[in-house]
Design an enzyme around this catalytic site. Structure first.
Site, PDB file in Angstrom:
ATOM      1  N   HIS A  64       0.896  -1.286   0.059  1.00 14.97           N
ATOM      2  CA  HIS A  64       0.170  -0.269  -0.544  1.00 14.97           C
ATOM      3  C   HIS A  64       0.775   1.626   0.066  1.00 14.97           C
ATOM      4  CE1 HIS A  64      -3.413  -2.968   0.834  1.00 14.97           C
ATOM      5  NE2 HIS A  64      -2.717  -3.056   2.301  1.00 14.97           N
ATOM      6  N   ASP A 107       3.365  -8.615   0.644  1.00 16.77           N
ATOM      7  CA  ASP A 107       3.839  -9.211   2.355  1.00 16.77           C
ATOM      8  C   ASP A 107       3.451 -10.688   2.047  1.00 16.77           C
ATOM      9  OD1 ASP A 107       2.678  -7.940   2.769  1.00 16.77           O
ATOM     10  OD2 ASP A 107       3.602  -6.417   4.348  1.00 16.77           O
TER      11      ASP A 107
END
Length: 499
Positions: free
Chosen positions: A82, A240
Site C-alpha cells: 500500500h 508481503d
C-alpha cells in the site's frame, strides 16, 4: 549448489535470505531503517533508506558467501503493501513514501465512496476504502501538495521502487497492485473507470506483470555495489501477505494461514475471483498466477498479549508469564477477553472500539487471565474464518506461524476454536521465503510453485481439534460475538475520558 535470494522489505527492516536448491536458508542478513512520524497519524519513510540498506545487506551477504557468485541465479522481493512512492518524469522521488499504517486519509476515503459508490468500489476492487490503501494517499497528495503532484509521472509501491533502483525497470505485480484500490481485481487490469473518476491517466500506473516474471537484471552500478553478478535474474516478487502465504505453502483450495504477529492475519487461498464477501474481509490477487486470497485482520493480536504482559509482568519472559495456562479448562472459568485495545479491523472496521475483560470472578488467578487473552485473540481471528466459511469455503487445514505457533497450548487452542487441523512448520521464514520461492520458480528449478513448496516446506507437528473442546468453544464464541455490539455505545461514551 545453486542459490536464490529473497528480499523482504518490511516496515522496520529489510530481511535478506540466501536459499539453496533444497530450500535451506544458507545465510540471512537484516538491516533496519527508521519511520518518520511528523505528527499523529502520519507514517512515512525515505525510499533512499530502502535502497541503501538493501544494497548494504546484499553486499554483506555476498562478503560472507564462499561460493561462486554465478551460482546465485535469481532474486525476488516481498514488500510492505500500500505505501505510496511518487516519482517525476526522470524517475526521481518527489517526497517521502506514505506508508500502509498512515491514517491521515479518512476524508479521502469518504471522497472515494462519494465519487465511485461503496457497492461499485467493491465490485471493481473487491475491497472497501480504508486509510491504509494507496488511492486515498494519492488523493491526499493531490489535494494538499498540488504543485508537487503536478510533477508526478508515475506511482510505485515500496518493493517496486526498490526493484526499479536495482534494475532500472519499472513494473508492478498483481498481488501488490490489488492493494491500491486502482486494480480491477477480477479482470486483472488497471480500472479505467476509477482512474478517470479521479483525473488519473493509465500512464500514472506501472506496467503489470506476474509475480514470477523476469523483469530484468542488475544494473552495472548495483552489481558493483553489492558484489553480485550483473547476470543475476530479477523477478517481480509479491506483496508481503502473498509471499507469506507462498512461503507457508498456501497454494491450494482449503489451505489457510494463521499468522500472529503484532497484528493477526488469517488468509485463505481462493481459486475464484467472483466471490462476494461484501467488503468484510480483504480480497486480493495471489502471487501465484490466476489465484486469489481472502484475508481477515485482527489489529492487536500479539500486541494484546505483549501489552498484557508488559503491563503486569514486564520483567518476565513470555514462557514464564504463560505458565499454568494448560491447567485452565477451555473458557477460562467464565472469563472473556476482547482484543480491541487499539480498535478492530475484521469484521468490525472500528478504530474507536476498545477491549474488555468480562466475567471477572474472585476465583480467577493470573493463569485464567492469560488464557482468556489467548482465547480472545483466537476468537477474533475465528470471526474472519467464519466469514470465509459462510461463503461455502471448506477450511480443513491451517498453517500457524508467528507468535501463535510458539506455544503448544495456544496451538491446540487454535485447533479447537478454529475446528481445523493446525500445522506447525519445521522452518518458518515467512515472506522472505515466499520471495525466494518465486525466484526459484522463475529460474526454472520447479515446474510450479506448488512443487517448489513440496520441496521447501515441511510440517513438524500437527494439532487436531478435540471434540469436547470444540463444543465448549462454540458456546463461548457465541458469547464473544455479542460483546462488540453490547459495548460499542459504552466505549463511545468513554472516549471523552481518554487522554
Amino acid at each position: 549448489m545453486k542459490y536464490v535470494i529473497g528480499v523482504d522489505l518490511g516496515t522496520s527492516a529489510v530481511k535478506i535470505l540466501l536459499v539453496n536448491q533444497n530450500g535451506e536458508v544458507s545465510n540471512e542478513v537484516s538491516k533496519s531503517y527508521p519511520l518518520i512520524i511528523e505528527k499523529s497519524g502520519y507514517s512515512e519513510q525515505n525510499p533512499e533508506e530502502w535502497v541503501e540498506k538493501t544494497k548494504a545487506g546484499l553486499a554483506e551477504l555476498i562478503q560472507q558467501f564462499d561460493g561462486d557468485i554465478n551460482d546465485i541465479e535469481g532474486i525476488s522481493f516481498s514488500g510492505q503493501m500500500h505505501g505510496l512512492v511518487l516519482v517525476d518524469q526522470n524517475n526521481e522521488v518527489l517526497r517521502n513514501a506514505i506508508l500502509w499504517n498512515d491514517t491521515r486519509t479518512t476524508p479521502q476515503c469518504q471522497e472515494i465512496y462519494d465519487t465511485v459508490g461503496k457497492e461499485r468500489l467493491l465490485e471493481i476492487t473487491k475491497n472497501p476504502a480504508l486509510e491504509g490503501f494507496t488511492l486515498p494517499k494519492i488523493l491526499w497528495v493531490k489535494e494538499h501538495e498540488p504543485e508537487l503532484f503536478e510533477r508526478a509521472s508515475v506511482f510505485m509501491l515500496p518493493k517496486d521502487y526498490l526493484r526499479y533502483r536495482l534494475t532500472g525497470n519499472i513494473h508492478m505485480e498483481y498481488s501488490d497492485a490489488a492493494g491500491t484500490l486502482l486494480l480491477n481485481v477480477g479482470e486483472r487490469n488497471w480500472s479505467s473507470e476509477i482512474l478517470e473518476s479521479f483525473g488519473l491517466t493509465p500512464d500514472f500506473c506501472p506496467p503489470l506483470v506476474e509475480s514470477h516474471d523476469l523483469v530484468g537484471t542488475l544494473t552495472p552500478e548495483s552489481a558493483e555495489e553489492t558484489g553480485l553478478a550483473e547476470t543475476v535474474k530479477i523477478f517481480a516478487g509479491g506483496a508481503d501477505n502473498a509471499c507469506g502465504a507462498i512461503g507457508s505453502g498456501i497454494l491450494s483450495e482449503g489451505k489457510t494461514l494463521c499468522s500472529i504477529g503484532t497484528s493477526g492475519v488469517v488468509l485463505s487461498y481462493e481459486e475464484r475471483s467472483d466471490l462476494d464477501f461484501e467488503g468484510k474481509v480483504h480480497y486480493f490477487n495471489h502471487g501465484e498466477e490466476n489465484a486469489f486470497y481472502t484475508m481477515g485482520v485482527t489489529l492487536a493480536a500479539g500486541y494484546s498479549l505483549s501489552w498484557y504482559k508488559d503491563t503486569f509482568a514486564k520483567e518476565e519472559s513470555f514462557d514464564q508469564f504463560l505458565e499454568g495456562i494448560e491447567e485452565v479448562a477451555p473458557g477460562s472459568n467464565g472469563l472473556l477477553f476482547t482484543p480491541y485495545i487499539v480498535g478492530e479491523r475484521t469484521p468490525h472496521a472500528d478504530s474507536m472500539i476498545r477491549g474488555t475483560f468480562i466475567g471477572i470472578d474472585a476465583a480467577h488467578e493470573r493463569k485464567h487471565f492469560s488464557r482468556a487473552v489467548l482465547e480472545g485473540i483466537t476468537f477474533s481471528l475465528n470471526e474472519s474464518l467464519e466469514i470465509f466459511r459462510s461463503s461455502g469455503k471448506t477450511i480443513d487445514t491451517i498453517i500457524s506461524i508467528g507468535g501463535g505457533a510458539k506455544n503448544e497450548t495456544w496451538l491446540q487452542m487454535q485447533a479447537d476454536i478454529f475446528n481445523a487441523k493446525i500445522e506447525k512448520l519445521t522452518s518458518e521464514q515467512g515472506p522472505g521465503m515466499g520471495a525466494a520461492m518465486l525466484a526459484a520458480y522463475g529460474c526454472g528449478w520447479f515446474p510450479s510453485l506448488k512443487e517448489c513448496a513440496q520441496e521447501f516446506i515441511n510440517t513438524s507437528k500437527t494439532y487436531h481439534p478435540i471434540p469436547e473442546n470444540v463444543e465448549v468453544y462454540k458456546n463461548v464464541f457465541s458469547i464473544y460475538q455479542q460483546v462488540y455490539n453490547q459495548t460499542k455505545e459504552m466505549n463511545d461514551q468513554l472516549r471523552a475520558f481518554r487522554k
